[in-house]
Scaffold this motif. Structure first.
Motif, mmCIF file in Angstrom:
data_model
loop_
_atom_site.group_PDB
_atom_site.id
_atom_site.type_symbol
_atom_site.label_atom_id
_atom_site.label_comp_id
_atom_site.label_asym_id
_atom_site.label_seq_id
_atom_site.Cartn_x
_atom_site.Cartn_y
_atom_site.Cartn_z
ATOM 1 N N ASP A 683 0.854 -1.179 0.000
ATOM 2 C CA ASP A 683 0.000 0.000 0.000
ATOM 3 C C ASP A 683 0.895 1.236 0.000
ATOM 4 O OD1 ASP A 683 -1.556 2.143 0.696
ATOM 5 O OD2 ASP A 683 -2.068 1.387 2.689
ATOM 6 N N GLY A 685 0.071 4.150 -0.067
ATOM 7 C CA GLY A 685 -0.529 5.303 0.605
ATOM 8 C C GLY A 685 -0.147 5.343 2.074
ATOM 9 N N ASP A 744 -8.379 -4.102 -4.106
ATOM 10 C CA ASP A 744 -7.683 -2.890 -3.665
ATOM 11 C C ASP A 744 -6.426 -2.667 -4.500
ATOM 12 O OD1 ASP A 744 -6.431 -0.867 -2.258
ATOM 13 O OD2 ASP A 744 -6.303 -1.945 -0.350
ATOM 14 N N MET A 866 -7.718 -1.159 3.496
ATOM 15 C CA MET A 866 -8.038 -0.148 4.506
ATOM 16 C C MET A 866 -9.053 0.878 4.019
ATOM 17 S SD MET A 866 -4.535 1.106 6.164
ATOM 18 C CE MET A 866 -4.823 2.515 7.185
ATOM 19 N N GLY A 867 -8.834 1.346 2.796
ATOM 20 C CA GLY A 867 -9.681 2.413 2.278
ATOM 21 C C GLY A 867 -11.135 1.981 2.178
ATOM 22 N N HIS A 871 -11.506 2.726 6.473
ATOM 23 C CA HIS A 871 -11.812 4.174 6.425
ATOM 24 C C HIS A 871 -13.255 4.384 6.013
ATOM 25 C CE1 HIS A 871 -7.750 5.028 7.138
ATOM 26 N NE2 HIS A 871 -7.305 5.147 5.905
ATOM 27 N N LYS A 889 -2.587 -0.467 8.415
ATOM 28 C CA LYS A 889 -1.212 -0.031 8.180
ATOM 29 C C LYS A 889 -0.926 1.350 8.750
ATOM 30 C CE LYS A 889 -2.810 -1.401 4.605
ATOM 31 N NZ LYS A 889 -3.358 -1.763 3.293
ATOM 32 N N ASN A 890 -1.622 1.644 9.798
ATOM 33 C CA ASN A 890 -1.428 2.935 10.454
ATOM 34 C C ASN A 890 -1.655 2.735 11.955
ATOM 35 O OD1 ASN A 890 -2.972 5.425 11.643
ATOM 36 N ND2 ASN A 890 -1.703 6.223 9.990
HETATM 37 C C1 LIG Z 1 -4.682 5.463 1.569
HETATM 38 C C2 LIG Z 1 -4.944 4.165 2.282
HETATM 39 C C3 LIG Z 1 -6.340 4.126 2.795
HETATM 40 C C4 LIG Z 1 -4.763 3.010 1.294
HETATM 41 O O1 LIG Z 1 -4.877 1.751 1.935
HETATM 42 P P1 LIG Z 1 -5.470 0.448 1.190
HETATM 43 O O2 LIG Z 1 -6.913 0.712 0.922
HETATM 44 O O3 LIG Z 1 -4.685 0.242 -0.015
HETATM 45 O O4 LIG Z 1 -5.324 -0.680 2.153
HETATM 46 C C5 LIG Z 1 -3.948 3.976 3.448
HETATM 47 O O5 LIG Z 1 -2.686 3.836 2.940
HETATM 48 C C6 LIG Z 1 -3.917 5.126 4.432
HETATM 49 O O6 LIG Z 1 -4.801 5.313 5.194
HETATM 50 N N1 LIG Z 1 -2.836 5.891 4.405
HETATM 51 C C7 LIG Z 1 -2.570 7.063 5.177
HETATM 52 C C8 LIG Z 1 -2.041 6.741 6.542
HETATM 53 C C9 LIG Z 1 -0.573 6.528 6.702
HETATM 54 O O7 LIG Z 1 0.272 6.985 5.930
HETATM 55 O O8 LIG Z 1 -0.285 5.869 7.674
#
Ligand SMILES: CC(C)(COP(=O)(O)O)[C@@H](O)C(=O)NCCC(=O)O
Ligand SMILES: Nc1ncnc2c1ncn2[C@@H]1O[C@H](COP(=O)(O)OP(=O)(O)O)[C@@H](O)[C@H]1O
Ligand SMILES: [Mn+2]
Length: 913
Positions: A683, A685, A744, A866-867, A871, A889-890
């Motif tokens: 990921d 992001g 994803d 996650m997204g 989220h 991942k946060n």
């Molecule tokens: C943008 C994302 C939601 C993507 O996650 P994904 O859906 O790929 O699992 C995630 O990487 C995120 O919440 N990132 C920001 C938080 C961070 O940098 O810890």
């Protein structure tokens, strides 16, 4: 303990450092696959997902060529004319008031109805055809909102003429749909100016104004906004803005108070059912007119700005002044209540010059706002109405004005009535006039078919931008550069929250000491309204009314601050990647810089006023970032990373499939779910993850992630899911009929995680629909890219091959049968659909019609990542079985949401009830 810890694993020295993985992109790939196609198509402005849904602002929104500042560049708010927008046909309606001219115009988007192979096969597979679908009364397009001062009507005429808005005309037979260039156009117009300026319009533009009744228009506009726009109405009390979602079935009756130059009060009982029950001549014109005389202000905004620094006690007579400093408790009036506006001027031996313009402005503003609030209350009382909506440009998104009105309504009604405000405050009449064009079908539009976008220039509207900001790329960038100074001036936070009330009599002085008032806060609070008639509500949502996509509510200031920091910190790396993805040229660097400025400005704006663009959740921020990238023509920032990860993962897929096939059914199912969770680590992001990627190759990280998968996961419903899939004891449950897999990320995530899971479902006789993004967002796989990945995977797997063939995915691919096994006569299909989004999150209230169609027969949905599953949609309930799979991942999110740690996993299974 679940998941794994970062350091013990990745601190080891024997890790091979993957230089490629460190993010410097060269684009030196030998394969020319899907992603390149995506790029070409994106650049030529076509829909990259190859479907008819397009929610994005990726197409230029406005052509800035020949953009010119009118008058003196040194002027604080220079007027900028943007004459050359390229949208094909425009339609226009006007509301010409005593103070302001309001324009609403429509720009039609080119027909994106798509006839590519994937869409056609899909329509066959899903049993949908254009013939059987609803035929949309309205084409997709955009509604723009613009205003001019009536005194400067020439600017308005010039704007209409330069953008040829008057040439759209209306075809009497076909309404807006069939409009063609027409020099004898008739334009719908309301307001007194429709009469007063009719000859001028005829003379200068050759158009006739078709006059519409002002009250009809106000009501039609208000009803449309209240029904069709999410987050249109809000309350504003003591500095707190809260959006109110109106229930369509419980909207009437309400009192509409339009505060323009004068004030109209209209009791609204239904569509077209209303009565003007009252009004007052003490309105916006009074504040502006009297204020101008008394303070010598040159503009309305200047007057309003003065009020922010004023103290009305020097000029208003307070209860305390009369009662020798004490409250008049018997009737509930505190010492600070205004007994008589401007009353002190009687006894003081002072001249006008002795009072400060700031104090005069505030006193006047309070007098007029409070008075209107009180009259509105009395009229609502007359008819037993509880809800009062206030519109008109007097309000101008100004916190203190709204608070004063709210206070009056609340105070006099003893909390029984509620004052509400509208984001499109002054555009009700113009919108109503626009809606009076016959057969445009606008009134049929539903809330899910409208997407409001805040164009790049929104935070930068230092001057009055007469048009939806930004379009032609080059002009857009230089505009960004040219106006950035003004922009930062405007972007600097201006505290607007008023102080608390005394509880009895009214407010103290406003706490705001901000020197500047946003030059056009009211224009900032509304975006361009994208009409997307093909968007639909995801039909499997259990309860649309209670559905809220965002899990994290950014109205909590701590959350807001945290996520703003995360996004700001991510910016330099993102810009580097964006620039590299476009070849690292000077042009790309300029665009990268402009993107960074624009997105930072949005962030600053939202930090200052989180509800500026409507209710704000994390998903909105993540989507805004993608929109900003597209605005500056960054078509697919992670293109080469996605490609590299796809290749690396496809290379090890055959081994994984072999390993899986050697397992018992039960072990296999567990391994598959583990595989999805483990592979979700890719990921780009997530900051933490990106740091990981420097420390190993893709496959090493994947293996490490898998090895660390220990149950129980932090949220672990696997046993429940297993029981539904495999049953318990001898009882074998029937397979699901159709599963929607919301995929994803590219690379290992889809190839080693979701595809093997899809294969298992197919093997069990479940049709599988892979639901992927319509447009790129981070390293998420797009619907356009999936078929090629499936085709590659199918080379090593007959189950996938047959299903993909049955789903029409392999029409072009040269697939050889790897095991020569007998063909299954009618295999269940594997289908790919685009979801209608270009974001890492998904709002299931607005999805593509192909996804909505695919959902009809589905009895299982799997949301991954996650997204899409944390989220957004973490709390969503569905009418069918739902599995939510993600690695967190946060760290902060892990703590908040699942009381766990970074890299913990969520496997949440919720059977249909
Ligand atoms: C943008 C994302 C939601 C993507 O996650 P994904 O859906 O790929 O699992 C995630 O990487 C995120 O919440 N990132 C920001 C938080 C961070 O940098 O810890
Ligand atoms: N830039 C502006 N110029 C003049 N008046 C403004 C401006 N912004 C807000 N206003 C306020 O809005 C009022 C006009 O509101 P509006 O809804 O447009 O009514 P009308 O149709 O009567 O012009 C003005 O009287 C003034 O109080
Ligand atoms: Mn993702």
């Amino acid at each position: 303990m679940t998941g794994f810890k970062e350091d013990p694993v990745l601190g080891t020295n024997d890790m091979i450092v993957n230089k490629e993985g460190s993010g410097t992109e060269t684009g030196s790939s030998s394969r020319p696959p899907v992603v390149d196609k995506a790029r070409e198509e994106g650049q030529s402005g076509r829909d990259m997902a190859g479907n008819s849904i397009h929610r994005s602002g990726s197409r230029p929104q406005l052509d800035l060529s020949k953009a010119a500042i009118q008058g003196n560049f040194e002027e604080r708010d220079p007027t900028i004319l943007l004459p050359n927008q390229s949208d094909d046909i425009s339609h226009l309606a006007l509301d010409i008031g005593g103070s302001l001219i309001k324009l609403v115009y429509f720009s039609r988007r080119e027909d994106r109805s798509n006839n590519d192979k994937r869409t056609k096969t899909l329509q066959e597979k899903l049993g949908i055809s254009n013939g059987s679908r609803r035929s949309f009364p309205v084409l997709g397009g955009r509604l723009h909102f613009v205003k001019f001062e009536t005194a400067k009507i020439n600017e308005c005429l010039e704007f209409i003429s330069s953008k040829q808005l008057h040439c759209g005309g209306v075809d009497v037979c076909n309404g807006l749909l069939g409009a063609a260039a027409n020099n004898n156009a008739v334009i719908k117009a309301t307001g007194g100016g429709a009469y007063k300026f009719a000859d001028l319009f005829k003379e200068r533009l050759g158009v006739s104004l078709d006059k519409e009744d002002e009250m009809d228009c106000l009501v039609a506009g208000a009803n449309f906004l209240l029904k069709a726009i999410r987050h249109e109405a809000f309350t504003h009390m003591e500095g707190q803005k809260e959006f109110v979602q109106m229930d369509d079935n419980d909207l009437f009756p309400y009192l509409l108070v339009n505060i323009g130059s004068g004030v109209s009060m209209i009791k609204v009982d239904g569509d077209g059912k209303f009565e003007r029950i009252s009004g007052t001549n003490v309105g916006g014109g009074t504040y502006w007119g009297l204020g101008k005389l008394l303070t010598k202000c040159k503009s309305f905004d200047e007057l309003l700005e003065l009020s922010q620094r004023g103290d009305n006690r020097t000029i208003d007579m307070l209860v305390g002044d009369i009662y020798g400093g004490t409250d008049y408790n018997k009737i509930g009036l505190s010492a600070s209540t205004i007994a008589s506006s401007f009353g002190k001027a009687i006894s003081d031996q002072k001249e006008l010059e002795d009072y400060s313009p700031e104090d005069i402005s505030l006193s006047l503003l309070r007098m007029i706002s409070y008075n209107i609030g009180q009259i509105a209350y009395l009229n609502a009382l007359r008819f037993g109405i509880k809800r009062i909506f206030f519109g008109g440009f007097f309000i101008r998104g100004h916190a203190y004005t709204m608070d004063t009105i709210s206070f009056a309504v609340h105070f006099w009604s003893k909390g029984e009535m509620q004052a509400m405000f509208l984001r499109h405050e002054g555009f009700l009449g113009a919108l109503g006039a626009f809606m009076s064009y016959e057969k445009h079908g606008l009134d049929d539009l539903m809330v899910h078919q409208l997407v409001e976008r805040f164009p790049m220039g929104a935070p930068y509207t230092g001057g009055k931008i007469h048009g939806p900001p930004l379009g032609d790329l080059n002009e857009k960038i230089s505009w960004m550069e040219k106006f950035v100074l003004k922009g930062t001036e405007i972007t600097a936070p201006v505290p607007m929250a008023p102080s608390g009330t005394t509880g009895l009599g009214g407010f103290e002085v406003p706490s705001s000491k901000g020197a500047t008032l946003r030059s056009d806060a009211s224009a900032l609070n509304i975006g361009v309204l994208h009409l997307e008639p093909t968007l639909e509500v995801f039909p499997l949502l259990a309860d649309l009314k209670t559905y809220e996509p965002n899990t994290i509510d950014l109205s909590d200031h701590n959350e807001l601050e945290y996520w703003f920091t995360v996004l700001s910190d991510h910016m330099p790396d993102l810009v580097d990647k964006a620039v590299a993805s476009e070849g690292g040229t000077d042009d790309a660097k300029r665009r990268g810089d402009a993107f960074a400025r624009a997105f930072s400005a949005h962030l600053a704006r939202l930090m200052e006023e989180p509800a500026a663009y409507g209710k704000l959740g994390l998903a909105n921020l993540l989507e805004l970032r993608e929109e900003c990238l597209r605005e500056f023509h960054f078509v697919d920032v992670y293109r080469s990373i996605k490609q590299r990860e796809n290749e690396a993962s496809l290379a090890v897929l055959p081994d994984l499939l072999m390993e899986l096939d050697s397992m018992s059914e039960e072990t296999r199912l567990l391994t598959l779910i583990e595989g999805v969770l483990a592979a979700n680590i890719f990921d780009w992001g997530s900051r933490a993850c990106v740091e990981l990627y420097h420390k190993g190759t893709i496959i090493e990280i994947y293996r490490m992630s898998r090895n660390k998968m220990q149950r129980p996961w932090r949220v672990d419903d696997f046993d429940l899911f297993k029981e539904r899939m495999l049953g318990s004891g001898d009882k074998k449950p029937p397979p699901h009929k159709r599963a929607l897999l919301f995929v994803d990320n590219s690379g290992a995530d889809i190839v080693l995680g979701m595809l093997p899971l899809a294969r298992e479902l197919l093997r069990r006789g479940t049709e599988v629909v892979l639901v992927a993004n319509s447009l790129p967002a981070l390293n998420d796989v797009t619907a356009m890219e999936v078929p090629e990945i499936v085709a590659e995977a199918a080379k090593h797997c007959d189950i996938l091959r047959r299903a993909a063939e049955a789903g029409g995915l392999l029409v072009d691919a040269m697939i050889t049968n790897s095991d020569g096994s007998k063909e299954n006569s009618s295999p269940v299909p594997l289908i790919v659909v685009a979801n209608g989004c270009g974001s890492p999150c998904i709002d299931l209230r607005q999805v593509s019609s192909e996804l909505a169609a695919a959902a009809m027969e589905a009895d299982l949905i799997i949301l991954e990542g996650m997204g899409r599953s944390l989220h957004t949609n973490f709390n969503a309930r569905f009418r069918c079985d739902a599995l939510k799979l993600a690695m967190v991942k946060n760290q902060r999110l892990a703590e908040k949401l699942i009381q766990g740690n970074i890299y913990d996993c969520v496997c949440r299974y919720e059977p249909a009830n």
